[in-house]
Design an enzyme around this catalytic site. Structure first.
Site, PDB file in Angstrom:
ATOM      1  N   ASP A  88       0.829  -1.203   0.000  1.00 47.05           N
ATOM      2  CA  ASP A  88       0.000   0.000   0.000  1.00 47.05           C
ATOM      3  C   ASP A  88       0.870   1.262   0.000  1.00 47.05           C
ATOM      4  O   ASP A  88       1.968   1.278   0.542  1.00 47.05           O
ATOM      5  CB  ASP A  88      -0.849  -0.041   1.298  1.00 47.05           C
ATOM      6  CG  ASP A  88      -1.978   0.946   1.344  1.00 47.05           C
ATOM      7  OD1 ASP A  88      -2.453   1.238   2.460  1.00 47.05           O
ATOM      8  OD2 ASP A  88      -2.370   1.473   0.268  1.00 47.05           O
ATOM      9  N   VAL A 118      -9.209  -0.456   4.154  1.00 50.04           N
ATOM     10  CA  VAL A 118      -9.661  -0.327   5.546  1.00 50.04           C
ATOM     11  C   VAL A 118      -8.481  -0.523   6.496  1.00 50.04           C
ATOM     12  O   VAL A 118      -7.820  -1.565   6.458  1.00 50.04           O
ATOM     13  CB  VAL A 118     -10.735  -1.378   5.893  1.00 50.04           C
ATOM     14  CG1 VAL A 118     -11.274  -1.161   7.304  1.00 50.04           C
ATOM     15  CG2 VAL A 118     -11.870  -1.380   4.873  1.00 50.04           C
ATOM     16  N   GLY A 141      -8.082   7.803   8.135  1.00 46.57           N
ATOM     17  CA  GLY A 141      -8.277   7.968   9.562  1.00 46.57           C
ATOM     18  C   GLY A 141      -9.655   8.550   9.870  1.00 46.57           C
ATOM     19  O   GLY A 141     -10.557   8.539   9.035  1.00 46.57           O
ATOM     20  N   HIS A 164      -9.810   4.847  -0.843  1.00 49.30           N
ATOM     21  CA  HIS A 164      -9.074   4.798   0.427  1.00 49.30           C
ATOM     22  C   HIS A 164      -9.905   5.485   1.506  1.00 49.30           C
ATOM     23  O   HIS A 164     -10.845   6.219   1.219  1.00 49.30           O
ATOM     24  CB  HIS A 164      -7.725   5.521   0.269  1.00 49.30           C
ATOM     25  CG  HIS A 164      -6.729   4.746  -0.538  1.00 49.30           C
ATOM     26  ND1 HIS A 164      -5.481   4.436  -0.096  1.00 49.30           N
ATOM     27  CD2 HIS A 164      -6.809   4.210  -1.792  1.00 49.30           C
ATOM     28  CE1 HIS A 164      -4.830   3.758  -1.004  1.00 49.30           C
ATOM     29  NE2 HIS A 164      -5.613   3.601  -2.051  1.00 49.30           N
ATOM     30  N   GLY A 165      -9.522   5.228   2.768  1.00 49.12           N
ATOM     31  CA  GLY A 165     -10.178   5.931   3.852  1.00 49.12           C
ATOM     32  C   GLY A 165     -11.581   5.451   4.139  1.00 49.12           C
ATOM     33  O   GLY A 165     -12.480   6.233   4.452  1.00 49.12           O
TER      34      GLY A 165
HETATM   35  O1  G3H Z   1      -4.505   2.758   2.612  1.00 45.63           O
HETATM   36  C1  G3H Z   1      -5.168   2.507   3.603  1.00 45.63           C
HETATM   37  C2  G3H Z   1      -6.508   3.086   3.783  1.00 45.63           C
HETATM   38  O2  G3H Z   1      -6.697   4.163   2.974  1.00 45.63           O
HETATM   39  C3  G3H Z   1      -6.904   3.236   5.215  1.00 45.63           C
HETATM   40  O3  G3H Z   1      -7.902   4.186   5.430  1.00 45.63           O
HETATM   41  O4  G3H Z   1      -7.651   4.007   7.925  1.00 45.63           O
HETATM   42  O5  G3H Z   1      -9.406   5.468   6.923  1.00 45.63           O
HETATM   43  O6  G3H Z   1      -9.625   2.960   6.804  1.00 45.63           O
HETATM   44  P1  G3H Z   1      -8.690   4.147   6.836  1.00 45.63           P
HETATM   45 ZN    ZN Z   2      -4.868   4.827   1.875  1.00 43.70          ZN
END
Ligand code: G3H
Ligand code: ZN
Length: 283
Positions: free
Chosen positions: A80, A229, A179, A206-207
């Site tokens: 990632d 996630v 986050g 993402h996110g």
């Molecule tokens: O690359 C990892 C993700 O974008 C994590 O996003 O921590 O908001 O679930 P998140």
């Molecule tokens: Zn990410």
């Protein structure tokens, strides 16, 4: 079984569902993701953030690959958010199924050049490449991007970016945040629809942690095939350890089960449950 990321993404795209890509840092995270995917008869991605790779090194990649090979469902292993040619080459050499070449901190032309070169390297080794156009805000593993520095994905650039780099999947920025969300999450679905109209490769969001189910479901309808996630998994793990008392293995198993509950719920939400090639209704 260890599966090519691009095959899992293309099947999701064709099937109108999305894959969960879950960030793991240790054996407990790997066990939780694979167990939940097996219980749900679901393909899944184990993904490693560069900071996790700094922590676990190639043994963490080897752990993910061994778990994937021994899994009863298709599991891909993904690096990632990598900005480093060396880390990408090391991960490719270790056998990952795919990498994210993250040039989103660069200007457009530099992002294209970096991503195209990493795509050439990855494709030479049969691995797939995800890249990000725009810049997601928020914090992950100590890396914070201020809202002022965030950039939404420009649909007018998206087709050129995919064509110029040769990537296999495009991570979009439509209001998603790494986050915790600072307020009520709002995603620009008109922007996502416009990107979908000009980009043929699977789209990635993402996110995902903290996104309401309704927004996730709408994103699936508009072509998102992979959701990343991390935060919700980490919170489950740390929460289980925080309440920890007693035998070490009991504590670790409680942490696994807490993360497994998160993964199970996300797999159901993304629609990848019972989406295996062997399932009669999928043939
Ligand atoms: O690359 C990892 C993700 O974008 C994590 O996003 O921590 O908001 O679930 P998140
Ligand atoms: Zn990410």
């Amino acid at each position: 079984m260890l599966a090519p990321t691009v095959e899992l993404l293309r099947a999701a795209q064709a099937g109108g569902y999305a894959l969960g890509a879950f960030n793991v840092y240790n054996l407990e995270g790997v066990k939780a993701v694979v167990a939940a995917a097996q219980d749900a008869d679901s393909p899944v991605l184990l993904q490693i953030h560069p900071k996790a790779l700094d922590y676990g090194g190639t043994p963490l990649i080897a752990l993910c690959l061994a778990a994937a090979v021994n899994a009863s469902v298709p599991v891909a292993v993904h690096l990632d958010h990598s900005t480093s040619r060396d880390a990408i080459q090391a991960a490719l050499g270790a056998g990952v199924s795919s990498i994210m070449a993250d040039g989103s901190h660069l200007d457009y032309n530099a992002n294209v050049a970096f991503t195209a070169e990493m795509t050439r390297l990855a494709h030479e080794q049969g691995a797939a490449v995800e890249a990000e156009l725009g810049k997601i805000s928020g914090t992950e593993d100590g890396l914070t991007v201020a809202e002022t520095a965030a950039r939404m994905t420009d649909p007018a650039q998206a087709a050129d970016f995919v064509a110029a780099t040769g990537i296999d999947a495009l991570a979009v920025c439509i209001g998603n945040v790494h986050g915790p969300y600072p307020g009520e999450p709002r995603l620009d679905f008109d922007r996502l629809d416009a990107i979908r109209a000009v980009v043929e490769v699977p789209l990635v969001l993402h996110g995902t942690s903290g996104l309401p189910d309704a927004l996730v479901q709408r994103a699936v309808e508009l072509g998102v095939c992979k959701f990343n996630v991390n935060t919700e998994l980490r919170q489950a793990y740390v929460g289980a350890l925080g309440a920890a008392a007693g035998d070490l293995l009991d504590i670790l198993n409680r942490a696994v089960h807490a993360m497994q509950d998160v993964v199970r719920a996300k797999i159901t939400l993304f629609g990848s449950a019972r989406k295996l090639p062997t399932n009669p209704k999928n043939v």
